[in-house]
Scaffold this motif. Structure first.
Motif, mmCIF file in Angstrom:
data_model
loop_
_atom_site.group_PDB
_atom_site.id
_atom_site.type_symbol
_atom_site.label_atom_id
_atom_site.label_comp_id
_atom_site.label_asym_id
_atom_site.label_seq_id
_atom_site.Cartn_x
_atom_site.Cartn_y
_atom_site.Cartn_z
ATOM 1 N N LEU A 137 0.922 -1.222 0.038
ATOM 2 C CA LEU A 137 -0.108 0.021 -0.019
ATOM 3 C C LEU A 137 0.795 1.226 0.091
ATOM 4 C CD1 LEU A 137 -2.562 1.719 0.091
ATOM 5 C CD2 LEU A 137 -2.506 1.320 2.667
ATOM 6 N N ASN A 138 0.841 1.962 -1.012
ATOM 7 C CA ASN A 138 1.563 3.496 -1.213
ATOM 8 C C ASN A 138 0.507 4.529 -0.869
ATOM 9 O OD1 ASN A 138 3.694 4.978 -1.883
ATOM 10 N ND2 ASN A 138 2.330 5.804 -3.617
ATOM 11 N N VAL A 139 0.541 5.431 0.038
ATOM 12 C CA VAL A 139 -0.178 6.626 0.485
ATOM 13 C C VAL A 139 0.532 7.984 0.061
ATOM 14 C CG1 VAL A 139 -1.454 7.595 2.354
ATOM 15 C CG2 VAL A 139 -1.153 5.275 2.503
ATOM 16 N N ASN A 140 -0.291 8.359 -1.105
ATOM 17 C CA ASN A 140 0.260 9.784 -1.190
ATOM 18 C C ASN A 140 -0.306 10.856 -0.663
ATOM 19 O OD1 ASN A 140 1.775 8.762 -3.680
ATOM 20 N ND2 ASN A 140 -0.213 8.475 -4.660
ATOM 21 N N ALA A 141 0.415 11.840 -0.397
ATOM 22 C CA ALA A 141 0.051 13.154 0.370
ATOM 23 C C ALA A 141 0.675 14.479 -0.215
ATOM 24 C CB ALA A 141 0.474 13.047 1.764
ATOM 25 N N PRO A 142 -0.071 15.321 -0.607
ATOM 26 C CA PRO A 142 0.350 16.680 -0.804
ATOM 27 C C PRO A 142 1.217 17.252 0.460
ATOM 28 C CG PRO A 142 -2.067 16.795 -0.616
ATOM 29 C CD PRO A 142 -1.499 15.443 -0.594
ATOM 30 N N ALA A 143 2.238 18.196 -0.210
ATOM 31 C CA ALA A 143 2.923 18.755 0.896
ATOM 32 C C ALA A 143 2.024 19.580 1.822
ATOM 33 C CB ALA A 143 4.042 19.582 0.198
ATOM 34 N N GLN A 144 2.590 19.521 3.007
ATOM 35 C CA GLN A 144 1.605 20.088 4.184
ATOM 36 C C GLN A 144 2.366 20.888 5.252
ATOM 37 O OE1 GLN A 144 -1.279 17.914 6.112
ATOM 38 N NE2 GLN A 144 -2.404 19.494 7.266
ATOM 39 N N ILE A 145 2.214 21.865 5.669
ATOM 40 C CA ILE A 145 2.776 22.476 6.922
ATOM 41 C C ILE A 145 2.034 22.160 7.944
ATOM 42 C CG2 ILE A 145 3.828 24.503 7.973
ATOM 43 C CD1 ILE A 145 4.681 25.645 5.192
ATOM 44 N N LEU A 146 2.559 21.443 8.926
ATOM 45 C CA LEU A 146 1.964 21.084 10.170
ATOM 46 C C LEU A 146 1.751 22.247 11.428
ATOM 47 C CD1 LEU A 146 2.934 17.249 10.626
ATOM 48 C CD2 LEU A 146 0.972 18.207 9.399
ATOM 49 N N SER A 147 3.115 22.691 11.417
ATOM 50 C CA SER A 147 3.084 24.019 12.324
ATOM 51 C C SER A 147 4.335 24.768 12.056
ATOM 52 C CB SER A 147 3.509 23.342 13.729
ATOM 53 O OG SER A 147 4.740 22.780 13.954
ATOM 54 N N LEU A 148 4.174 25.861 12.499
ATOM 55 C CA LEU A 148 5.225 27.058 12.353
ATOM 56 C C LEU A 148 5.258 27.918 13.654
ATOM 57 C CD1 LEU A 148 7.433 28.448 10.510
ATOM 58 C CD2 LEU A 148 5.574 29.823 9.576
ATOM 59 N N SER A 149 6.129 27.766 14.328
ATOM 60 C CA SER A 149 6.207 28.217 15.588
ATOM 61 C C SER A 149 7.628 28.956 16.023
ATOM 62 C CB SER A 149 5.556 27.350 16.674
ATOM 63 O OG SER A 149 6.549 26.118 16.976
ATOM 64 N N LEU A 150 7.684 29.589 17.264
ATOM 65 C CA LEU A 150 8.914 30.060 17.660
ATOM 66 C C LEU A 150 9.277 28.915 19.018
ATOM 67 C CD1 LEU A 150 10.479 32.725 17.488
ATOM 68 C CD2 LEU A 150 9.409 33.543 19.530
ATOM 69 N N CYS A 161 9.552 25.181 11.830
ATOM 70 C CA CYS A 161 8.887 24.759 10.743
ATOM 71 C C CYS A 161 8.646 23.094 10.656
ATOM 72 C CB CYS A 161 8.988 25.195 9.510
ATOM 73 S SG CYS A 161 7.977 24.831 7.939
ATOM 74 N N ILE A 162 7.646 22.542 10.765
ATOM 75 C CA ILE A 162 7.399 21.094 10.417
ATOM 76 C C ILE A 162 6.635 20.828 9.274
ATOM 77 C CG2 ILE A 162 6.671 18.713 11.626
ATOM 78 C CD1 ILE A 162 7.058 20.293 13.984
ATOM 79 N N ALA A 163 7.025 20.123 8.280
ATOM 80 C CA ALA A 163 6.208 19.545 7.150
ATOM 81 C C ALA A 163 6.085 18.242 6.805
ATOM 82 C CB ALA A 163 6.899 20.530 5.709
ATOM 83 N N GLN A 164 5.129 17.791 6.034
ATOM 84 C CA GLN A 164 4.943 16.463 5.814
ATOM 85 C C GLN A 164 4.106 16.206 4.477
ATOM 86 O OE1 GLN A 164 2.340 13.958 8.837
ATOM 87 N NE2 GLN A 164 0.764 14.599 7.300
ATOM 88 N N VAL A 171 11.392 21.831 1.703
ATOM 89 C CA VAL A 171 11.184 23.016 2.578
ATOM 90 C C VAL A 171 12.101 24.046 2.220
ATOM 91 C CG1 VAL A 171 11.173 23.936 4.941
ATOM 92 C CG2 VAL A 171 10.209 21.895 4.395
ATOM 93 N N LYS A 172 11.556 25.153 1.794
ATOM 94 C CA LYS A 172 12.378 26.617 1.540
ATOM 95 C C LYS A 172 11.958 27.626 2.661
ATOM 96 C CE LYS A 172 12.041 25.330 -3.155
ATOM 97 N NZ LYS A 172 11.709 25.837 -4.647
ATOM 98 N N TRP A 173 12.793 28.420 3.048
ATOM 99 C CA TRP A 173 12.549 29.605 3.906
ATOM 100 C C TRP A 173 12.925 30.903 3.364
ATOM 101 C CZ3 TRP A 173 10.773 29.597 8.720
ATOM 102 C CH2 TRP A 173 10.655 28.426 9.459
ATOM 103 N N THR A 174 12.107 31.870 3.514
ATOM 104 C CA THR A 174 12.349 33.277 2.783
ATOM 105 C C THR A 174 12.109 34.213 4.032
ATOM 106 O OG1 THR A 174 10.072 33.314 1.823
ATOM 107 C CG2 THR A 174 11.857 32.737 0.365
ATOM 108 N N VAL A 187 12.436 12.848 8.857
ATOM 109 C CA VAL A 187 12.082 11.879 9.821
ATOM 110 C C VAL A 187 10.813 11.311 9.101
ATOM 111 C CG1 VAL A 187 11.440 11.234 12.133
ATOM 112 C CG2 VAL A 187 12.881 12.913 11.832
ATOM 113 N N GLY A 188 11.025 10.061 8.529
ATOM 114 C CA GLY A 188 9.881 9.444 7.931
ATOM 115 C C GLY A 188 9.480 10.324 6.855
ATOM 116 N N TYR A 189 8.054 10.767 6.831
ATOM 117 C CA TYR A 189 7.569 11.672 5.830
ATOM 118 C C TYR A 189 7.433 12.849 6.205
ATOM 119 C CZ TYR A 189 5.762 7.037 4.220
ATOM 120 O OH TYR A 189 5.647 5.753 3.505
ATOM 121 N N ARG A 190 8.129 13.295 7.402
ATOM 122 C CA ARG A 190 8.254 14.570 7.761
ATOM 123 C C ARG A 190 9.617 15.303 7.721
ATOM 124 N NH1 ARG A 190 4.662 14.990 13.367
ATOM 125 N NH2 ARG A 190 2.597 14.301 12.580
ATOM 126 N N VAL A 191 9.544 16.733 7.475
ATOM 127 C CA VAL A 191 10.995 17.403 7.548
ATOM 128 C C VAL A 191 10.547 18.620 8.614
ATOM 129 C CG1 VAL A 191 12.068 18.841 6.066
ATOM 130 C CG2 VAL A 191 10.790 17.032 5.022
#
Length: 257
Positions: A137-150, A161-164, A171-174, A187-191
């Motif tokens: 089973l392969n599960v596709n998932a569009p890029a998503q930002i789970l949290s952005l915090s101090l 920034c935590i993305a999945q 992940v890109k920063w500006t 880490v797994g499917y997360r960055v």
């Protein structure tokens, strides 16, 4: 290996003039799904004693990274007996989709998550033998930002920034000062990514993969409003503290005269 053994058995039976009904099991080599959707893993089987077997049949679905079946049930092979094949200990996310009495033991997984992406084994156990095949089973998932915090890291203020996603996103920063270099941790499917924080900048974290993109900004409007409110309250408290200190000093001077 199982297909080779079954082919060899069929050949031996035909050479000896015997009627041999081998195991058959049809599964898909790979099933593709999308995060949050429902998916069906097909599995249809027949067994050597299809017309004469009267014992119990046990169905098991096993996920490769879990040591026990995620679904199992048992039923008695008689046409007179009705009812579903249900596992009372299984999550409601895992259910049999087909008619198990006709050999369709396909597994339905509701609300698929990224942790569901794995190899699965469809297994049938009879009183005298068992048979199984694997499906992926392969599960596709569009890029998503789970949290952005101090975040406080070794006494340094950082923006975290935590993305999945699957494929794992980039992940890109500006910032208001321009692009920012960083060293992401996968880490797994997360960055996970950190950059130093300055109250003179506004930061944007962007997450991108082949299925989509997402971005968030820090501080956002709500954060700015909260910070402004906090600054006003802090200023008032400081002023009250200074006024109290001045009054205390004047009182001490007055008493000393």
């Amino acid at each position: 290996m199982q297909d080779y053994v079954l082919g060899l058995l069929s050949l031996i039976c035909s050479l000896k003039g015997l009627t041999c009904t081998p195991w058959t099991m049809k599964v898909q080599y790979q099933v593709n799904s999308t995060l949050g959707q429902d998916v069906i893993l097909p599995c249809i089987f027949t067994h050597p004693k299809q017309s004469s077997y009267k014992g119990y049949i046990t169905i098991k679905w096993i996920q490769s990274n879990i040591h026990k079946p995620i679904f199992q049930c048992m039923f008695y092979q008689t046409k007179e007996q009705d009812g579903n094949c249900i596992d009372p200990t299984s999550s409601k996310r895992h259910l049999l989709q087909g008619n198990h009495r006709e050999g369709d033991i396909s597994l339905r997984i509701n609300n698929v998550g990224l942790t569901d992406a794995s190899q699965y084994t469809c297994r049938v156990e009879l009183d005298y033998n068992r048979f199984e095949k694997n499906t992926m089973l392969n599960v596709n998932a569009p890029a998503q930002i789970l949290s952005l915090s101090l975040d406080l890291d070794n006494l340094n203020m950082m923006v975290k920034c935590i993305a999945q996603g699957n494929p794992v996103p980039e992940v890109k920063w500006t910032s208001s000062s321009g692009p920012i270099e960083h060293s992401p941790i996968k880490v797994g499917y997360r960055v996970i990514s950190f950059i130093p924080f300055s109250d003179q900048n506004v930061y944007t974290c962007q997450s991108v993969n082949s299925l989509g993109q997402d971005e968030k900004t820090f501080p956002n409007q709500n954060t700015n409003q909260n910070c402004t409110g906090l600054s006003v309250i802090t200023g008032i408290l400081v002023c009250l503290l200074l006024l109290g200190l001045v009054a205390f000093i004047l009182d001490v001077v007055k008493r000393s005269k």
